[in-house]
Design a protein around this motif. Structure first.
Motif, PDB file in Angstrom:
ATOM      1  N   ALA A  48       0.840  -1.202   0.000  1.00  0.00           N
ATOM      2  CA  ALA A  48       0.000   0.000   0.000  1.00  0.00           C
ATOM      3  C   ALA A  48       0.877   1.254   0.000  1.00  0.00           C
ATOM      4  CB  ALA A  48      -0.906   0.008   1.222  1.00  0.00           C
ATOM      5  N   SER A  49       0.426   2.267  -0.705  1.00  0.00           N
ATOM      6  CA  SER A  49       1.176   3.512  -0.781  1.00  0.00           C
ATOM      7  C   SER A  49       1.102   4.252   0.554  1.00  0.00           C
ATOM      8  CB  SER A  49       0.595   4.392  -1.891  1.00  0.00           C
ATOM      9  OG  SER A  49       1.206   5.659  -1.871  1.00  0.00           O
ATOM     10  N   PRO A  50       2.211   4.863   0.983  1.00  0.00           N
ATOM     11  CA  PRO A  50       2.154   5.645   2.220  1.00  0.00           C
ATOM     12  C   PRO A  50       1.454   6.986   2.023  1.00  0.00           C
ATOM     13  CG  PRO A  50       4.340   5.775   1.285  1.00  0.00           C
ATOM     14  CD  PRO A  50       3.565   4.800   0.444  1.00  0.00           C
ATOM     15  N   VAL A  51       1.185   7.347   0.770  1.00  0.00           N
ATOM     16  CA  VAL A  51       0.561   8.631   0.469  1.00  0.00           C
ATOM     17  C   VAL A  51      -0.949   8.441   0.431  1.00  0.00           C
ATOM     18  CG1 VAL A  51       0.412  10.525  -1.172  1.00  0.00           C
ATOM     19  CG2 VAL A  51       2.572   9.339  -0.851  1.00  0.00           C
ATOM     20  N   THR A  52      -1.621   8.967   1.435  1.00  0.00           N
ATOM     21  CA  THR A  52      -3.077   8.945   1.492  1.00  0.00           C
ATOM     22  C   THR A  52      -3.579  10.349   1.231  1.00  0.00           C
ATOM     23  OG1 THR A  52      -3.069   9.386   3.860  1.00  0.00           O
ATOM     24  CG2 THR A  52      -3.059   7.064   3.180  1.00  0.00           C
TER      25      THR A  52
END
Length: 93
Positions: A32-36
């Motif tokens: 999962a991307s750390p950028v939310t």
């Protein structure tokens, strides 16, 4: 070489064409991307703020250093920061 491998896979699957040319399922889900959305908002808010003393404007590397100091934003590389800003059509000027 490709033809040999496809022929071997075809023989191994017992002549099943779809098993030979179909894609395999991933064993593990992607990371999962750390950028939310919240991280994007905090990053853009930081980029919109005034540049720190001694600097005329924000740069990607300067943003990277300040993001590393912030406790509520995960550490991001300058290239990741650039992609987030580009995605939102934000230009560092």
């Amino acid at each position: 070489e490709t033809l040999r491998l496809v022929a071997k896979r075809f023989a191994d699957t017992g002549g099943d064409v779809w098993a030979t040319v179909g894609r395999k399922q991933r064993a593990f889900p992607p990371v999962a991307s750390p950028v939310t959305g919240e991280v994007e908002a905090r990053l853009i808010a930081l980029a919109c703020s005034a540049a720190p003393a001694g600097h005329a404007r924000w740069s990607l590397r300067l943003l990277e250093k300040h993001v590393a100091l912030a406790e509520d934003i995960p550490d991001l590389d300058h290239s990741t920061i650039g992609r987030v800003l580009k995605k939102r059509n934000f230009a560092l000027t």
